[in-house]
Design a protein around this motif. Structure first.
Motif, short mmCIF file in Angstrom:
data_model
loop_
_atom_site.label_atom_id
_atom_site.label_comp_id
_atom_site.label_asym_id
_atom_site.label_seq_id
_atom_site.Cartn_x
_atom_site.Cartn_y
_atom_site.Cartn_z
N ILE A 55 0.84 -1.20 0.00
CA ILE A 55 0.00 0.00 0.00
C ILE A 55 0.88 1.25 0.00
O ILE A 55 0.64 2.19 -0.77
N LYS A 76 1.05 3.89 -3.10
CA LYS A 76 0.70 5.27 -2.83
C LYS A 76 1.82 6.21 -3.26
O LYS A 76 1.59 7.26 -3.87
N ASN A 80 -3.21 3.06 -8.11
CA ASN A 80 -4.37 2.53 -7.37
C ASN A 80 -4.14 1.04 -7.12
O ASN A 80 -4.04 0.27 -8.07
N LEU A 81 -4.12 0.63 -5.86
CA LEU A 81 -3.88 -0.77 -5.49
C LEU A 81 -5.02 -1.67 -5.96
O LEU A 81 -4.79 -2.81 -6.33
N GLU A 82 -6.22 -1.14 -5.97
CA GLU A 82 -7.36 -1.98 -6.35
C GLU A 82 -7.35 -2.25 -7.83
O GLU A 82 -7.94 -3.12 -8.35
#
Length: 163
Positions: A152, A156, A161-163
Protein backbone atom coordinates in the motif's frame (compact mmCIF):
# COMPACT_ATOMS: atom_id res chain seq x y z
CA UNK A 1 6.56 -41.45 32.93
CA UNK A 2 6.80 -44.06 30.23
CA UNK A 3 8.09 -44.04 26.67
CA UNK A 4 5.43 -43.28 24.08
CA UNK A 5 4.85 -41.82 20.62
CA UNK A 6 6.03 -38.43 21.92
CA UNK A 7 8.42 -39.40 24.77
CA UNK A 8 11.78 -41.15 24.52
CA UNK A 9 14.30 -41.99 27.29
CA UNK A 10 18.05 -42.19 26.77
CA UNK A 11 20.52 -43.06 29.49
CA UNK A 12 23.48 -41.31 27.84
CA UNK A 13 24.23 -39.06 24.90
CA UNK A 14 25.24 -41.04 21.83
CA UNK A 15 24.53 -41.03 18.09
CA UNK A 16 21.21 -42.87 18.46
CA UNK A 17 19.74 -39.69 19.93
CA UNK A 18 20.09 -38.06 16.51
CA UNK A 19 17.86 -40.73 14.97
CA UNK A 20 15.20 -40.00 17.59
CA UNK A 21 15.41 -36.24 16.98
CA UNK A 22 14.99 -36.78 13.22
CA UNK A 23 12.01 -39.07 13.85
CA UNK A 24 10.27 -36.55 16.12
CA UNK A 25 10.87 -33.69 13.67
CA UNK A 26 9.48 -35.79 10.80
CA UNK A 27 6.45 -36.80 12.91
CA UNK A 28 4.54 -34.62 15.37
CA UNK A 29 7.36 -33.62 17.71
CA UNK A 30 8.21 -34.95 21.14
CA UNK A 31 10.61 -34.94 24.08
CA UNK A 32 13.76 -36.89 24.78
CA UNK A 33 14.81 -37.24 28.41
CA UNK A 34 18.55 -37.92 28.70
CA UNK A 35 19.65 -39.45 31.98
CA UNK A 36 16.67 -41.82 32.27
CA UNK A 37 16.80 -45.53 31.49
CA UNK A 38 14.25 -47.27 29.23
CA UNK A 39 12.33 -48.44 32.29
CA UNK A 40 12.00 -44.83 33.58
CA UNK A 41 14.71 -44.89 36.26
CA UNK A 42 16.43 -41.52 36.73
CA UNK A 43 20.19 -42.11 36.62
CA UNK A 44 21.20 -38.55 35.72
CA UNK A 45 23.86 -37.03 33.51
CA UNK A 46 27.34 -36.15 34.75
CA UNK A 47 28.43 -32.63 33.77
CA UNK A 48 25.08 -31.64 32.24
CA UNK A 49 26.26 -28.25 30.91
CA UNK A 50 29.10 -29.80 28.93
CA UNK A 51 26.77 -32.55 27.73
CA UNK A 52 24.28 -29.97 26.46
CA UNK A 53 27.02 -28.26 24.44
CA UNK A 54 28.15 -31.60 23.01
CA UNK A 55 24.57 -32.47 22.08
CA UNK A 56 23.96 -29.08 20.44
CA UNK A 57 27.08 -29.54 18.29
CA UNK A 58 26.00 -33.04 17.31
CA UNK A 59 22.56 -31.78 16.26
CA UNK A 60 24.00 -28.86 14.30
CA UNK A 61 26.55 -31.00 12.45
CA UNK A 62 24.60 -34.21 11.92
CA UNK A 63 21.01 -33.35 10.94
CA UNK A 64 19.99 -31.81 7.62
CA UNK A 65 18.31 -29.50 6.85
CA UNK A 66 19.05 -27.46 9.96
CA UNK A 67 16.60 -28.24 12.73
CA UNK A 68 17.93 -25.78 15.32
CA UNK A 69 14.84 -23.54 15.14
CA UNK A 70 12.64 -26.48 16.17
CA UNK A 71 14.63 -27.71 19.16
CA UNK A 72 14.95 -26.56 22.76
CA UNK A 73 17.51 -28.18 25.05
CA UNK A 74 17.24 -27.63 28.81
CA UNK A 75 18.38 -29.07 32.10
CA UNK A 76 16.15 -30.17 34.96
CA UNK A 77 16.59 -31.91 38.29
CA UNK A 78 14.55 -35.06 38.88
CA UNK A 79 15.06 -36.78 42.23
CA UNK A 80 18.32 -34.83 42.71
CA UNK A 81 19.66 -36.05 39.34
CA UNK A 82 20.57 -33.76 36.43
CA UNK A 83 18.44 -34.63 33.40
CA UNK A 84 18.67 -33.07 29.93
CA UNK A 85 15.39 -32.54 28.13
CA UNK A 86 15.34 -32.13 24.37
CA UNK A 87 12.03 -30.75 23.08
CA UNK A 88 11.55 -31.21 19.35
CA UNK A 89 8.78 -29.53 17.39
CA UNK A 90 7.39 -30.90 14.16
CA UNK A 91 9.62 -29.37 11.51
CA UNK A 92 8.55 -27.42 8.43
CA UNK A 93 11.50 -28.57 6.30
CA UNK A 94 10.76 -32.29 6.13
CA UNK A 95 12.19 -34.70 5.45
CA UNK A 96 14.92 -34.28 8.06
CA UNK A 97 17.73 -36.79 7.80
CA UNK A 98 21.09 -37.85 9.22
CA UNK A 99 23.73 -36.04 7.16
CA UNK A 100 26.09 -39.02 7.00
CA UNK A 101 23.30 -41.33 5.71
CA UNK A 102 21.64 -38.92 3.29
CA UNK A 103 18.01 -38.49 2.29
CA UNK A 104 17.25 -42.17 1.92
CA UNK A 105 15.75 -44.86 4.12
CA UNK A 106 18.96 -45.28 6.12
CA UNK A 107 18.90 -41.62 7.16
CA UNK A 108 15.21 -40.63 7.39
CA UNK A 109 13.10 -41.74 10.37
CA UNK A 110 9.65 -41.16 11.85
CA UNK A 111 7.85 -42.30 14.98
CA UNK A 112 5.76 -45.44 14.96
CA UNK A 113 4.33 -46.11 18.39
CA UNK A 114 7.16 -45.68 20.89
CA UNK A 115 9.96 -46.40 18.40
CA UNK A 116 11.69 -44.62 15.55
CA UNK A 117 11.60 -46.45 12.23
CA UNK A 118 13.24 -45.86 8.84
CA UNK A 119 11.05 -44.22 6.21
CA UNK A 120 10.65 -45.79 2.76
CA UNK A 121 11.36 -43.99 -0.51
CA UNK A 122 7.68 -43.36 -1.28
CA UNK A 123 7.13 -41.83 2.15
CA UNK A 124 10.17 -39.59 1.63
CA UNK A 125 8.69 -38.34 -1.66
CA UNK A 126 5.34 -37.72 0.05
CA UNK A 127 7.07 -35.71 2.80
CA UNK A 128 8.78 -33.54 0.21
CA UNK A 129 5.52 -32.85 -1.63
CA UNK A 130 3.56 -32.34 1.60
CA UNK A 131 6.01 -29.83 3.04
CA UNK A 132 7.37 -28.12 -0.03
CA UNK A 133 4.43 -28.32 -2.40
CA UNK A 134 4.69 -29.02 -6.07
CA UNK A 135 4.71 -25.35 -7.08
CA UNK A 136 5.81 -22.07 -5.56
CA UNK A 137 2.19 -21.03 -5.08
CA UNK A 138 1.53 -24.13 -2.98
CA UNK A 139 4.58 -23.64 -0.76
CA UNK A 140 3.73 -22.70 2.82
CA UNK A 141 5.24 -19.48 4.14
CA UNK A 142 6.99 -19.62 7.52
CA UNK A 143 6.03 -15.97 8.04
CA UNK A 144 2.35 -15.94 8.95
CA UNK A 145 1.98 -12.28 9.96
CA UNK A 146 1.70 -11.09 6.36
CA UNK A 147 -0.01 -7.82 5.41
CA UNK A 148 -0.28 -5.43 2.49
CA UNK A 149 1.07 -2.43 4.45
CA UNK A 150 4.32 -2.23 2.48
CA UNK A 151 2.56 -2.71 -0.86
CA UNK A 152 0.00 0.00 0.00
CA UNK A 153 2.83 2.41 0.91
CA UNK A 154 4.72 1.71 -2.33
CA UNK A 155 1.62 1.99 -4.52
CA UNK A 156 0.70 5.27 -2.83
CA UNK A 157 4.22 6.70 -3.33
CA UNK A 158 3.94 5.92 -7.03
CA UNK A 159 0.34 7.21 -7.32
CA UNK A 160 -0.93 3.78 -8.38
CA UNK A 161 -4.37 2.53 -7.37
CA UNK A 162 -3.88 -0.77 -5.49
CA UNK A 163 -7.36 -1.98 -6.35
Amino acid sequence: MIESYSVEFKEVINKTILKEIVAFANSNGGKIYIGITDDGTEVGIINAKESQEKLSSMIRDSIKPSILNYIHVSEQKLKDKDIIIVEIQRGDGKPYYLADKGMRSAGVFKRLGNTSVPVGENDIREMIIENHGTTYENTRSLIQSLSFDYAIKEFKARSINLE
